[in-house]
Design a protein around this motif. Structure first.
Motif, mmCIF file in Angstrom:
data_model
loop_
_atom_site.group_PDB
_atom_site.id
_atom_site.type_symbol
_atom_site.label_atom_id
_atom_site.label_comp_id
_atom_site.label_asym_id
_atom_site.label_seq_id
_atom_site.Cartn_x
_atom_site.Cartn_y
_atom_site.Cartn_z
ATOM 1 N N LYS A 32 46.973 40.427 39.034
ATOM 2 C CA LYS A 32 45.868 41.188 38.450
ATOM 3 C C LYS A 32 44.654 40.266 38.320
ATOM 4 O O LYS A 32 44.786 39.084 38.026
ATOM 5 C CB LYS A 32 46.273 41.750 37.092
ATOM 6 N N VAL A 33 43.472 40.837 38.543
ATOM 7 C CA VAL A 33 42.259 40.032 38.612
ATOM 8 C C VAL A 33 41.183 40.606 37.694
ATOM 9 O O VAL A 33 40.981 41.824 37.640
ATOM 10 C CB VAL A 33 41.715 39.966 40.056
ATOM 11 N N VAL A 34 40.505 39.707 36.988
ATOM 12 C CA VAL A 34 39.357 40.064 36.160
ATOM 13 C C VAL A 34 38.142 39.340 36.727
ATOM 14 O O VAL A 34 38.210 38.136 37.032
ATOM 15 C CB VAL A 34 39.576 39.632 34.698
ATOM 16 N N PHE A 73 45.793 36.529 37.367
ATOM 17 C CA PHE A 73 46.938 36.119 36.550
ATOM 18 C C PHE A 73 48.144 37.005 36.837
ATOM 19 O O PHE A 73 48.023 38.166 37.233
ATOM 20 C CB PHE A 73 46.588 36.166 35.060
ATOM 21 N N GLU A 74 49.306 36.427 36.645
ATOM 22 C CA GLU A 74 50.574 37.146 36.744
ATOM 23 C C GLU A 74 51.352 36.880 35.471
ATOM 24 O O GLU A 74 51.523 35.729 35.064
ATOM 25 C CB GLU A 74 51.370 36.687 37.968
ATOM 26 N N LYS A 99 36.344 36.433 45.735
ATOM 27 C CA LYS A 99 37.320 37.453 45.369
ATOM 28 C C LYS A 99 38.607 37.247 46.174
ATOM 29 O O LYS A 99 38.553 37.110 47.404
ATOM 30 C CB LYS A 99 36.727 38.838 45.661
ATOM 31 N N PRO A 100 39.759 37.205 45.516
ATOM 32 C CA PRO A 100 41.009 37.021 46.258
ATOM 33 C C PRO A 100 41.299 38.241 47.132
ATOM 34 O O PRO A 100 40.952 39.366 46.775
ATOM 35 C CB PRO A 100 42.056 36.849 45.167
ATOM 36 N N SER A 101 41.940 38.008 48.261
ATOM 37 C CA SER A 101 42.175 39.089 49.210
ATOM 38 C C SER A 101 43.291 40.009 48.747
ATOM 39 O O SER A 101 44.215 39.595 48.044
ATOM 40 C CB SER A 101 42.531 38.508 50.584
ATOM 41 N N GLY A 149 48.029 40.438 47.389
ATOM 42 C CA GLY A 149 48.499 41.285 46.294
ATOM 43 C C GLY A 149 47.552 41.348 45.124
ATOM 44 O O GLY A 149 47.947 41.699 44.012
ATOM 45 N N ALA A 150 46.289 40.979 45.343
ATOM 46 C CA ALA A 150 45.307 40.952 44.258
ATOM 47 C C ALA A 150 44.811 42.354 43.941
ATOM 48 O O ALA A 150 44.489 43.140 44.836
ATOM 49 C CB ALA A 150 44.135 40.059 44.637
#
Length: 199
Positions: A2-4, A24-25, A36-38, A42-43
């Motif tokens: 999960k991304v903020v 974070f996981e 931004k993660p791809s 799994g982002a």
């Protein structure tokens, strides 16, 4: 993961970063970067908007939060036990009200944890606890016991109008503390020798 997306990220030391993605996981941070993660990794961006500020998780190391509730009449406060000056078995957790508005305010300002103590008006105030400020109830809030609160000087000798044995001088405060240390040591010796159980 999960991304903020934080428009402003404060690291708690001396840096302020702009437009940073934090991934974070579970309860562990896995990713911090301006890119931004791809989605292939799994982002999933769960928070993105304007003026999102991410502070560090500050810990208030000395607090009466939940015991001395914000905007309440002082007669409702529960941080000090008035029946006696020595209360080693009193537990601060049992007087914490999680609906104290100070919890919401503290979380909004990045203070996510507090060390909640009994007050300073007793020689031995009771058990100190570390709690989560964002919890719904005390069971969820409790993290661990920290120690026992003790006080010296003016506060414990200023409450001679309260019930129980109350010191009126600093030398009596110290002697009461010493008496209870000696008592605790004797009890520990009995427990260690098996002559007394802790029930």
């Amino acid at each position: 993961m999960k991304v903020v997306k934080a428009n402003h990220l404060f690291d708690g030391i001396n840096e302020r970063k702009e437009d940073v993605f934090i991934g974070f996981e579970n309860d562990k941070i896995q990713y911090v970067d301006s890119n931004k993660p791809s989605k292939e990794k799994g982002a999933e961006v769960i928070v993105e908007g304007k003026n999102i500020v991410v502070p560090p998780a500050f810990i208030d190391s000395h607090s009466h939060i939940g015991l001395q509730r914000s905007a309440e009449y002082s007669g409702q406060y529960e941080e000090n036990e008035q029946m006696d000056s020595v209360n080693p078995l009193t537990n601060a957790l049992h007087s914490i009200y999680m609906d104290d508005p100070a919890f919401k305010e503290s979380v909004e300002h990045g203070v996510l944890y507090s060390t909640a103590l009994p007050g300073s008006s007793n020689v031995i105030g009771g058990k100190v606890v570390l709690i989560r400020n964002y919890a719904l109830d005390i069971e969820e809030a409790f993290i661990c016991d920290i120690g026992i609160k003790a006080s010296l000087g003016f506060h414990p000798r200023s409450m001679t109008n309260w019930s129980g044995k109350r010191p009126s001088t600093r030398m009596r405060v110290v002697s009461m503390l010493r008496e209870n240390f000696i008592k605790a040591k004797k009890i520990k010796n009995l427990l260690d020798s098996g002559k007394k159980n802790n029930r």
